[in-house]
Design an enzyme around this catalytic site. Sequence first.
Site, PDB file in Angstrom:
ATOM      1  N   HIS A 199      -9.647   3.043  -1.978  1.00 36.88           N
ATOM      2  CA  HIS A 199      -8.382   2.324  -1.705  1.00 36.88           C
ATOM      3  C   HIS A 199      -7.988   1.463  -2.879  1.00 36.88           C
ATOM      4  O   HIS A 199      -7.708   0.445  -2.660  1.00 36.88           O
ATOM      5  CB  HIS A 199      -8.260   1.760  -0.408  1.00 36.88           C
ATOM      6  CG  HIS A 199      -6.809   1.240  -0.090  1.00 36.88           C
ATOM      7  ND1 HIS A 199      -5.744   2.108  -0.584  1.00 36.88           N
ATOM      8  CD2 HIS A 199      -6.345   0.575   1.011  1.00 36.88           C
ATOM      9  CE1 HIS A 199      -4.518   1.614   0.070  1.00 36.88           C
ATOM     10  NE2 HIS A 199      -5.005   0.473   0.773  1.00 36.88           N
ATOM     11  N   CYS A 217       0.747  -1.196   0.188  1.00 37.43           N
ATOM     12  CA  CYS A 217       0.046  -0.009  -0.107  1.00 37.43           C
ATOM     13  C   CYS A 217       0.691   1.417  -0.067  1.00 37.43           C
ATOM     14  O   CYS A 217       0.226   2.436  -0.248  1.00 37.43           O
ATOM     15  CB  CYS A 217      -1.018  -0.140   1.175  1.00 37.43           C
ATOM     16  SG  CYS A 217      -1.987  -1.443   1.087  1.00 37.43           S
TER      17      CYS A 217
HETATM   18  C1  LIG Z   1      -2.150  -1.444   4.768  1.00 33.42           C
HETATM   19  C2  LIG Z   1      -3.516  -1.709   4.001  1.00 33.42           C
HETATM   20  O1  LIG Z   1      -3.619  -0.503   3.454  1.00 33.42           O
HETATM   21  S1  LIG Z   1      -4.499  -3.092   4.099  1.00 33.42           S
HETATM   22  C3  LIG Z   1      -6.113  -2.653   3.227  1.00 33.42           C
HETATM   23  C4  LIG Z   1      -6.189  -3.309   1.850  1.00 33.42           C
HETATM   24  N1  LIG Z   1      -7.412  -3.230   1.524  1.00 33.42           N
HETATM   25  C5  LIG Z   1      -8.167  -3.986   2.104  1.00 33.42           C
HETATM   26  O2  LIG Z   1      -8.193  -5.025   2.980  1.00 33.42           O
HETATM   27  C6  LIG Z   1      -9.877  -3.675   1.509  1.00 33.42           C
HETATM   28  C7  LIG Z   1     -10.939  -3.606   2.741  1.00 33.42           C
HETATM   29  N2  LIG Z   1     -12.257  -3.931   2.471  1.00 33.42           N
HETATM   30  C8  LIG Z   1     -12.797  -5.132   2.293  1.00 33.42           C
HETATM   31  O3  LIG Z   1     -12.127  -6.059   2.691  1.00 33.42           O
HETATM   32  C9  LIG Z   1     -14.098  -5.354   1.523  1.00 33.42           C
HETATM   33  O4  LIG Z   1     -14.554  -3.997   1.215  1.00 33.42           O
HETATM   34  C10 LIG Z   1     -15.175  -5.637   2.756  1.00 33.42           C
HETATM   35  C11 LIG Z   1     -14.859  -7.230   3.218  1.00 33.42           C
HETATM   36  C12 LIG Z   1     -15.099  -4.742   3.872  1.00 33.42           C
HETATM   37  C13 LIG Z   1     -16.513  -5.622   2.110  1.00 33.42           C
HETATM   38  O5  LIG Z   1     -16.379  -6.327   0.964  1.00 33.42           O
HETATM   39  P1  LIG Z   1     -17.759  -6.757   0.338  1.00 33.42           P
HETATM   40  O6  LIG Z   1     -18.850  -7.447   1.285  1.00 33.42           O
HETATM   41  O7  LIG Z   1     -17.638  -7.447  -0.833  1.00 33.42           O
HETATM   42  O8  LIG Z   1     -18.713  -5.658   0.150  1.00 33.42           O
HETATM   43  P2  LIG Z   1     -18.768  -4.856  -1.300  1.00 33.42           P
HETATM   44  O9  LIG Z   1     -17.452  -4.410  -1.757  1.00 33.42           O
HETATM   45  O10 LIG Z   1     -19.482  -5.462  -2.199  1.00 33.42           O
HETATM   46  O11 LIG Z   1     -19.972  -3.793  -0.804  1.00 33.42           O
HETATM   47  C14 LIG Z   1     -21.185  -3.830  -0.716  1.00 33.42           C
HETATM   48  C15 LIG Z   1     -21.865  -2.757  -0.340  1.00 33.42           C
HETATM   49  O12 LIG Z   1     -21.609  -2.111   0.943  1.00 33.42           O
HETATM   50  C16 LIG Z   1     -21.440  -0.843   0.970  1.00 33.42           C
HETATM   51  N3  LIG Z   1     -20.081  -0.295   1.247  1.00 33.42           N
HETATM   52  C17 LIG Z   1     -19.204  -1.203   1.111  1.00 33.42           C
HETATM   53  N4  LIG Z   1     -17.805  -0.581   1.768  1.00 33.42           N
HETATM   54  C18 LIG Z   1     -18.048   0.674   1.909  1.00 33.42           C
HETATM   55  C19 LIG Z   1     -17.614   1.806   2.473  1.00 33.42           C
HETATM   56  N5  LIG Z   1     -16.392   1.837   2.898  1.00 33.42           N
HETATM   57  N6  LIG Z   1     -18.231   2.830   2.671  1.00 33.42           N
HETATM   58  C20 LIG Z   1     -19.521   3.003   2.011  1.00 33.42           C
HETATM   59  N7  LIG Z   1     -20.227   1.951   1.783  1.00 33.42           N
HETATM   60  C21 LIG Z   1     -19.723   0.739   1.735  1.00 33.42           C
HETATM   61  C22 LIG Z   1     -21.832  -0.433  -0.346  1.00 33.42           C
HETATM   62  O13 LIG Z   1     -22.947   0.005  -0.538  1.00 33.42           O
HETATM   63  C23 LIG Z   1     -21.474  -1.577  -1.192  1.00 33.42           C
HETATM   64  O14 LIG Z   1     -22.302  -1.834  -2.462  1.00 33.42           O
HETATM   65  P3  LIG Z   1     -21.578  -1.360  -3.909  1.00 33.42           P
HETATM   66  O15 LIG Z   1     -20.176  -1.923  -4.107  1.00 33.42           O
HETATM   67  O16 LIG Z   1     -22.499  -1.414  -4.987  1.00 33.42           O
HETATM   68  O17 LIG Z   1     -21.085   0.165  -3.712  1.00 33.42           O
END
Ligand SMILES: CC(=O)SCCNC(=O)CCNC(=O)[C@H](O)C(C)(C)COP(=O)(O)OP(=O)(O)OC[C@H]1O[C@@H](n2cnc3c(N)ncnc32)[C@H](O)[C@@H]1OP(=O)(O)O
Length: 379
Positions: A328, A82
């Site tokens: 991100h 990242c």
């Molecule tokens: C050092 C580092 O940087 S490590 C970080 C690296 N990045 C990560 O680890 C990513 C972290 N995020 C995740 O793992 C995923 O987003 C999760 C597991 C939290 C959610 O994943 P999913 O269940 O697949 O959710 P998905 O992305 O399909 O979102 C479903 C809905 O929830 C809502 N939603 C999800 N995240 C958000 C958010 N951050 N803010 C607002 N709404 C959100 C939205 O309505 C979304 O629908 P859309 O995709 O049509 O806009």
Amino acid sequence: MMSDVYIAGADMIAFGRYPDRAYFQLGAEAALMALDDAGLSIKDMGAVYASSVFNAQSMLGQKMLKEIGQTGVPCINVSNACASGATAVREAFVAIKSGLYDAVIAVGAEQNPRGMLGGAPPFGPPPEGLFGSESMPAVFAEAGMVHAARYGTTVEQFAQVAVKNHHHATMNPKAYYRRETPLEEVLASEIIAEPLTKLMCSANVDGAAAVVLVSERKARELGMGRAVRIRASVLASDPYEPRNPEMFDPNSVTRLAAAQAYEMAGLGPDALDLVELHDCFATAELLHYENLGLCGDGEAGRLIDSGATALGGAIPVNVSGGLLSKGHPIGATGVANIVEIVEHLRGQAGARQVDGARIGLAHVLGFGAAAGVHILEKA
Ligand SMILES: CC(=O)SCCNC(=O)CCNC(=O)[C@H](O)C(C)(C)COP(=O)(O)OP(=O)(O)OC[C@H]1O[C@@H](n2cnc3c(N)ncnc32)[C@H](O)[C@@H]1OP(=O)(O)O
């Protein structure tokens, strides 16, 4: 004498979902926007620094140049988890500082996979001794729990980070999620890894951002009116320390990078007007308040409660909406954080403008580990 380094152009595409476009096309668009902003062309660039994580094996820089003009210059592709975007900018900084080039471009571009990340390249498995977990939400949830156990930080204080950053995003047309998320909604959304709910996790989106770096001579030629001086550009990896799981602080690399950056810039956290930091999860933002010296150890919960880190507060943090709401796209994030600071220093951030901003800090953390810190000043 080594030249000061300036940002002459900075821009990014709106973060979102681009299923019909390739990552290098997103990068090419951002590069053209930043070049246009600088009043320069790709023919003026002495070198290209391109950052990506999930598309890291695929020569982002060269493919991007095929879209916008192949000039035969060195093309350096970087991947540093990242912190990749900050790594590209830092390499570009070093190149200008050394006097080798008058103008170079750093670009970050990514098409992120969806769903939970971790446990497979490029993230995991984590280096031996780092927690027991392989998923990113679990790693940062545990870091938050350690903070809560030590200092009494509450789930509501972590959740307030998501409330604040989603509010900021409503003022940023380039953020992906641009709607308010009240505390009750943040707390009630699906639990991903206690205490993190879905709205406390960064959004997996596609995106690209670019900055054009120039020497002082070139900056003067272009006109200093819109130039931003890079007062510090620092990249750090984890310092060695014996691992004790109970005492382990996954963000110590940020402390190292921040200390070096403050020393290079000749200033401390009190001089900052705004900060864009790596809120990959809501817990991380509070930990980084302390890692970057915005408050003392154990005081992050009180800092968010005070409103100081919201727009209008003493030290606004993640006015762009942050990774939680802007999104991100991993390889682009570090460059985009710098683009946000540049917009404020130029007074071009619209409704979310931090009034009178002169000095800003951009931070990213690559788990595993690398941290990048840039301190920028209005020229
Ligand atoms: C050092 C580092 O940087 S490590 C970080 C690296 N990045 C990560 O680890 C990513 C972290 N995020 C995740 O793992 C995923 O987003 C999760 C597991 C939290 C959610 O994943 P999913 O269940 O697949 O959710 P998905 O992305 O399909 O979102 C479903 C809905 O929830 C809502 N939603 C999800 N995240 C958000 C958010 N951050 N803010 C607002 N709404 C959100 C939205 O309505 C979304 O629908 P859309 O995709 O049509 O806009």
